[in-house]
Design a protein around this motif. Structure first.
Motif, short mmCIF file in Angstrom:
data_model
loop_
_atom_site.label_atom_id
_atom_site.label_comp_id
_atom_site.label_asym_id
_atom_site.label_seq_id
_atom_site.Cartn_x
_atom_site.Cartn_y
_atom_site.Cartn_z
N ASP A 48 0.86 -1.19 0.00
CA ASP A 48 0.00 0.00 0.00
C ASP A 48 0.90 1.24 0.00
OD1 ASP A 48 -3.10 0.75 1.07
OD2 ASP A 48 -1.52 2.22 1.54
N ILE A 49 0.59 2.17 -0.89
CA ILE A 49 1.40 3.41 -0.96
C ILE A 49 1.12 4.24 0.29
CG2 ILE A 49 1.86 5.50 -2.30
CD1 ILE A 49 0.94 3.99 -4.79
N ASP A 50 2.18 4.77 0.85
CA ASP A 50 2.04 5.53 2.10
C ASP A 50 1.51 6.95 1.82
OD1 ASP A 50 3.09 3.37 3.51
OD2 ASP A 50 5.17 4.04 3.14
N PHE A 51 0.61 7.35 2.68
CA PHE A 51 0.04 8.72 2.62
C PHE A 51 -0.42 9.09 1.21
CE2 PHE A 51 3.18 8.89 6.16
CZ PHE A 51 2.29 9.08 7.20
N PHE A 52 -1.10 8.18 0.61
CA PHE A 52 -1.50 8.45 -0.78
C PHE A 52 -2.65 9.46 -0.85
CE2 PHE A 52 -3.25 7.28 -5.03
CZ PHE A 52 -2.13 7.67 -5.75
N LYS A 53 -3.45 9.47 0.19
CA LYS A 53 -4.53 10.47 0.21
C LYS A 53 -3.92 11.88 0.16
CE LYS A 53 -8.62 11.96 2.83
NZ LYS A 53 -8.39 13.30 2.34
N ASN A 66 -2.69 12.71 -3.31
CA ASN A 66 -3.79 13.17 -4.17
C ASN A 66 -4.18 14.61 -3.83
OD1 ASN A 66 -4.46 11.18 -5.99
ND2 ASN A 66 -5.71 10.05 -4.55
N HIS A 83 -5.68 14.53 -8.36
CA HIS A 83 -6.03 13.14 -8.70
C HIS A 83 -5.32 12.62 -9.95
CE1 HIS A 83 -8.65 9.59 -8.82
NE2 HIS A 83 -8.84 9.86 -7.54
N ASP A 141 -2.93 9.34 -10.33
CA ASP A 141 -3.04 8.22 -11.28
C ASP A 141 -1.68 7.88 -11.89
OD1 ASP A 141 -5.69 8.03 -10.82
OD2 ASP A 141 -6.36 8.87 -12.75
N LEU A 189 0.38 6.07 -9.46
CA LEU A 189 -0.02 4.65 -9.36
C LEU A 189 0.58 3.85 -10.51
CD1 LEU A 189 -3.80 4.98 -8.37
CD2 LEU A 189 -1.96 4.01 -6.98
N ARG A 199 -3.45 -5.11 -9.10
CA ARG A 199 -3.94 -3.94 -8.35
C ARG A 199 -5.27 -4.37 -7.75
NH1 ARG A 199 -6.38 1.50 -10.67
NH2 ARG A 199 -6.46 2.78 -8.77
N GLY A 221 -7.66 0.72 -4.52
CA GLY A 221 -7.25 2.02 -5.05
C GLY A 221 -5.75 2.16 -5.16
N GLU A 222 -5.05 2.16 -4.00
CA GLU A 222 -3.58 2.27 -4.03
C GLU A 222 -2.97 1.04 -3.37
OE1 GLU A 222 -5.08 2.50 -1.21
OE2 GLU A 222 -3.59 3.58 0.00
N LYS A 224 2.22 -0.34 8.64
CA LYS A 224 1.74 1.06 8.71
C LYS A 224 1.87 1.57 10.15
CE LYS A 224 -0.01 1.62 4.45
NZ LYS A 224 0.34 2.67 3.53
N ARG A 233 5.39 2.91 8.60
CA ARG A 233 5.33 2.85 7.13
C ARG A 233 6.72 2.64 6.51
NH1 ARG A 233 1.54 6.45 8.88
NH2 ARG A 233 -0.59 6.08 8.19
N1 LIG Z 1 -5.34 9.13 -8.03
C1 LIG Z 1 -5.99 8.07 -7.58
N2 LIG Z 1 -6.23 7.95 -6.29
C2 LIG Z 1 -6.87 6.88 -5.83
C3 LIG Z 1 -7.30 5.87 -6.69
N3 LIG Z 1 -7.91 4.91 -5.95
C4 LIG Z 1 -7.86 5.32 -4.66
N4 LIG Z 1 -7.23 6.49 -4.58
C5 LIG Z 1 -6.97 7.29 -3.42
O1 LIG Z 1 -6.05 6.66 -2.53
C6 LIG Z 1 -6.22 7.21 -1.28
C7 LIG Z 1 -6.07 6.17 -0.19
O2 LIG Z 1 -6.01 6.82 1.02
P1 LIG Z 1 -6.01 6.08 2.40
O3 LIG Z 1 -6.70 4.77 2.29
O4 LIG Z 1 -6.54 7.02 3.41
O5 LIG Z 1 -4.55 5.76 2.68
P2 LIG Z 1 -3.26 6.65 2.62
O6 LIG Z 1 -3.54 8.09 2.47
O7 LIG Z 1 -2.36 6.08 1.57
O8 LIG Z 1 -2.62 6.40 4.00
P3 LIG Z 1 -1.84 5.15 4.48
O9 LIG Z 1 -2.22 4.02 3.59
O10 LIG Z 1 -2.26 4.95 5.87
O11 LIG Z 1 -0.40 5.51 4.33
C8 LIG Z 1 -7.60 7.91 -1.26
O12 LIG Z 1 -7.40 9.30 -1.23
C9 LIG Z 1 -8.21 7.51 -2.57
O13 LIG Z 1 -8.98 8.55 -3.15
C10 LIG Z 1 -7.04 6.05 -8.08
O14 LIG Z 1 -7.39 5.21 -8.93
N5 LIG Z 1 -6.38 7.14 -8.47
#
Ligand SMILES: Nc1nc2c(ncn2[C@@H]2O[C@H](COP(=O)(O)OP(=O)(O)OP(=O)(O)O)[C@@H](O)[C@H]2O)c(=O)[nH]1
Length: 405
Positions: free
Chosen positions: A272-277, A280, A285, A289, A292, A312, A315-316, A389, A393
């Motif tokens: 899982d990518i760290d702090f992906f939210k 974004n 967004h 992508d 990813l 995959r 999401g991430e 995590k 992480r």
């Molecule tokens: N750009 C993009 N973002 C995506 C996609 N699918 C999911 N996401 C985003 O990935 C993010 C996942 O966030 P979280 O589950 O909170 O996890 P995180 O921010 O990576 O935090 P940790 O996993 O705890 O490090 C969300 O903001 C989703 O909107 C996608 O196909 N494209």
């Protein structure tokens, strides 16, 4: 373009729109395909019917004694020493000829030769029956056009030549009344016309059947291509090109069963990518992508064995299935992947772990048995990922439930 014309042109075979009826044939490219396809059956037909023709021609030797009693020995010599050996030689030679035109010419020559031989025998005889002898030419026209079923053009040419031969001989049959001679010519002409019509119809039917086969093949090809595309779309993740969740679940089931039968370990990395939210939120967004896609490419480049599967699954979130790999090998690979993701140095200004994109990995391994299910492996790898995590992480954690070293 009218609707029905449009529909037709969609299913036109290669070579452009075909004309199964009327005209001399198809457009050149299609005509070539047709000739190639029909070549084998035509060759078999020529040989088989050619031999039947030789048999029939020989059987008329019986009638020679009655029809041309004054020269029947000469007639036999013409039949058995000249025409039949020539026809047999041509039949044998026919299968060796590769050029279609040459074959057609050879068959036409045989047909004309057999007709001309009757005319020759008739002219040698002075017996009054000999004037009826040449009716055999009509049979030969019929045989060539319908039984041998020459190509229409050859059938037309041979018919015209044999008609000419018949006409010339009947004109000299002075003992026959003029009305009878005229009637005979009309008979012969009708025989030629009727058999040529039949020959043309057969040709058109064969062409229609060929077109139908071509269209069927084309439709089947289109269907296979559509099915293959559908299969790809239903098992592939549209963004990264990796396997999707559905394909992952299917493969997990299959590999689980295989590993259970073989008594081999099966490992799973959940990543899982760290702090992906935050990524974004910070970069938008679309940039998320692209990120990813880049991470997916890094993972894919590291799973090198043919049986490995990178998917995959969220999401991430990514999963890497490693058949025949124990915990140690799986942890090693996860570590290499983690370092490679970091080494890609995808900027992540909002990350709490580093200035670039990092990822956390959970690893679980098992030798499947009847007491567990594939989902237990996913749950164990997920739990390990959760701990990675929790621990800060950007690290690899192996499941506590790992049973394989
Ligand atoms: N750009 C993009 N973002 C995506 C996609 N699918 C999911 N996401 C985003 O990935 C993010 C996942 O966030 P979280 O589950 O909170 O996890 P995180 O921010 O990576 O935090 P940790 O996993 O705890 O490090 C969300 O903001 C989703 O909107 C996608 O196909 N494209």
């Amino acid at each position: 373009m009218p609707a029905d014309t449009q529909a037709n042109s969609q299913s036109d075979p290669p070579g452009g729109p075909a004309r199964p009826v009327g005209g001399d044939g198809f457009p050149p490219e299609l005509e070539h395909l047709y000739q190639l396809e029909s070549e084998r059956s035509r060759e078999r037909r020529y040989v088989k019917t050619g031999l039947v023709g030789v048999g029939l021609y020989a059987s008329f030797a019986i009638s020679d004694m009655n029809m041309v009693p004054d020269i029947y020995l000469k007639a036999w010599a013409v039949r058995f020493l000249l025409v039949i050996p020539l026809m047999l030689a041509c039949t044998l030679f026919l299968v060796r000829l590769r050029r279609l035109v040459a074959r057609e010419v050879l068959v036409a020559v045989c047909v004309i030769l057999s007709g001309a031989s009757l005319a020759w025998i008739a002219t040698l005889s002075r017996h009054p029956n000999s004037e009826h002898y040449i009716s055999g030419v009509m049979l030969i026209i019929l045989f060539g056009n319908i039984v041998m079923n020459q190509r229409f053009r050859s059938a037309l040419i041979t018919s015209l030549i044999l008609l000419g031969v018949y006409g010339a001989l009947i004109a000299q049959a002075e003992t026959l009344p003029l009305a009878a001679r005229f009637n005979n010519v009309l008979f012969c002409l009708s025989t030629a016309v009727i058999s040529l019509i039949a020959c043309h119809r057969m040709d058109q039917d064969q062409r229609r059947a060929f077109l139908a086969r071509m269209r069927e093949t084309e439709r089947n090809d289109q269907l296979s291509r559509a099915n293959a595309l559908l299969e790809k779309l239903s098992s592939e993740d549209g963004l990264t090109g990796l396997a999707n969740r559905r394909a992952f679940d299917q493969r997990l089931e299959a590999e689980w069963a295989r590993a259970r039968r073989a008594g081999e370990p099966l490992s799973l990395l959940m990543m899982d990518i760290d702090f992906f939210k935050r990524y974004n939120d910070h970069y938008g967004h679309p940039a998320g992508d692209v990120c990813l896609q880049r991470v997916a490419a890094v993972l894919d480049a590291h799973a090198r064995r043919p049986a490995d599967l990178v998917a995959r699954v969220g999401g991430e979130e990514f999963a890497v299935l490693l058949p025949s790999a124990g915990t140690a090998a799986a942890v090693q690979l996860a570590e290499r992947m983690r370092l490679a993701v970091a080494a890609a140095e995808i900027p992540h200004a909002a990350s709490g772990a580093a200035g670039h994109v990092t990822a956390s990995f959970g690893v679980a391994s098992v030798v499947p048995d009847g007491s567990r299910s594939p989902s237990s492996l996913v749950a164990a790898a997920d739990a390990a990922l959760y701990r990675a995590k929790e621990l800060g992480r950007n690290q690899v954690v192996a499941s506590r439930e790992a049973v394989v070293a």
